[in-house]
Scaffold this active site. Structure first.
Site, mmCIF file in Angstrom:
data_model
loop_
_atom_site.group_PDB
_atom_site.id
_atom_site.type_symbol
_atom_site.label_atom_id
_atom_site.label_comp_id
_atom_site.label_asym_id
_atom_site.label_seq_id
_atom_site.Cartn_x
_atom_site.Cartn_y
_atom_site.Cartn_z
ATOM 1 N N SER A 1 2.235 2.194 -4.983
ATOM 2 C CA SER A 1 2.062 0.766 -4.716
ATOM 3 C C SER A 1 1.774 -0.010 -6.002
ATOM 4 C CB SER A 1 0.962 0.526 -3.678
ATOM 5 O OG SER A 1 -0.224 1.177 -4.046
ATOM 6 N N HIS B 1 0.837 -1.210 0.000
ATOM 7 C CA HIS B 1 0.000 0.000 0.000
ATOM 8 C C HIS B 1 0.864 1.250 0.000
ATOM 9 C CE1 HIS B 1 0.398 1.869 4.054
ATOM 10 N NE2 HIS B 1 0.765 0.652 4.429
ATOM 11 N N CYS B 2 0.271 2.348 -0.514
ATOM 12 C CA CYS B 2 0.850 3.686 -0.354
ATOM 13 C C CYS B 2 -0.247 4.507 0.318
ATOM 14 C CB CYS B 2 1.326 4.260 -1.690
ATOM 15 S SG CYS B 2 0.130 4.172 -3.038
ATOM 16 N N ASN B 3 -0.460 5.746 -0.071
ATOM 17 C CA ASN B 3 -1.551 6.523 0.531
ATOM 18 C C ASN B 3 -2.894 6.114 -0.081
ATOM 19 O OD1 ASN B 3 0.973 8.170 0.924
ATOM 20 N ND2 ASN B 3 -0.437 9.294 2.235
#
Length: 199
Positions: free
Chosen positions: A154, A146-148
């Site tokens: 991601s 995941h990223c934001n």
């Protein structure tokens, strides 16, 4: 026959309908603005439903299953234990910048802080991230990347992983990632770098 100037002269401001506007500020304050003869009056409302700026508080818990051991999502899903348990997540690869790991006592984490900028060299992170995904797979784990927002960083890392590990061409790897998580969209710089990436 009425003349336009006669109509204008006979017009009274008191005939105007009073204007009333509800506003929700960025900070969530709810205001009521009333336009009167004396100008604009602003009053703060306790809690009212109205128009104005609406902050999107809905969580993005959609998880893309790229492989049985490889998932792609936003930080919302990574911070929701129900979602993590539903997908049997054991490892989390956090490629966001400044996003804390929510359950360090319950899951195995790797944090690689990547900036979502076109000039960031996304391919320089592939070996490090790919090795973590591989270790999770070898341990029969399930890794959530995941990223934001689960859109650019991601999805780029997961696309690059498929190219690195499975030898897929960029378009095929990205097609599979987008199929799993339709909102995937690497920024323009990442997209170009992945097109030219040769593991």
């Amino acid at each position: 026959m009425h003349s336009l100037s006669g109509e204008i002269q006979g017009f009274s401001k008191s005939r105007l309908r009073k204007q009333c506007t509800r506003v929700t500020t960025v900070t969530g304050r709810k205001l009521l603005e009333r336009t009167t003869d004396g100008g604009t009056q602003v009053e703060e409302l306790e809690d009212a439903n109205g128009c104005g700026f609406v902050e999107d508080k809905s969580l993005d818990l959609q998880v893309g299953v790229v492989r049985p051991f490889l998932l792609l999502a936003s930080q919302d899903a990574a911070h929701d234990m129900d979602t993590l348990q539903r997908y049997r997540v054991s490892h989390v690869l956090n490629v966001a910048y400044g996003v804390a790991n929510a359950f360090p006592d319950r899951l195995i984490y790797k944090t690689v802080q990547i900036l979502d900028l076109p000039e960031t060299d996304i391919t320089s992170y592939v070996n490090e991230c790919g090795s973590f995904i591989e270790r999770a797979r070898e341990q029969d784990g399930v890794v959530l990347v995941h990223c934001n927002a689960g859109v650019s960083r991601s999805s780029s890392i997961v696309t690059a992983y498929l190219m690195w590990r499975e030898g897929l061409a960029f378009h095929e790897a990205f097609r599979q990632v987008k199929l799993a998580r339709p909102s995937s969209r690497p920024n323009s710089g990442f997209y170009r770098q992945l097109q030219n990436y040769r593991p």
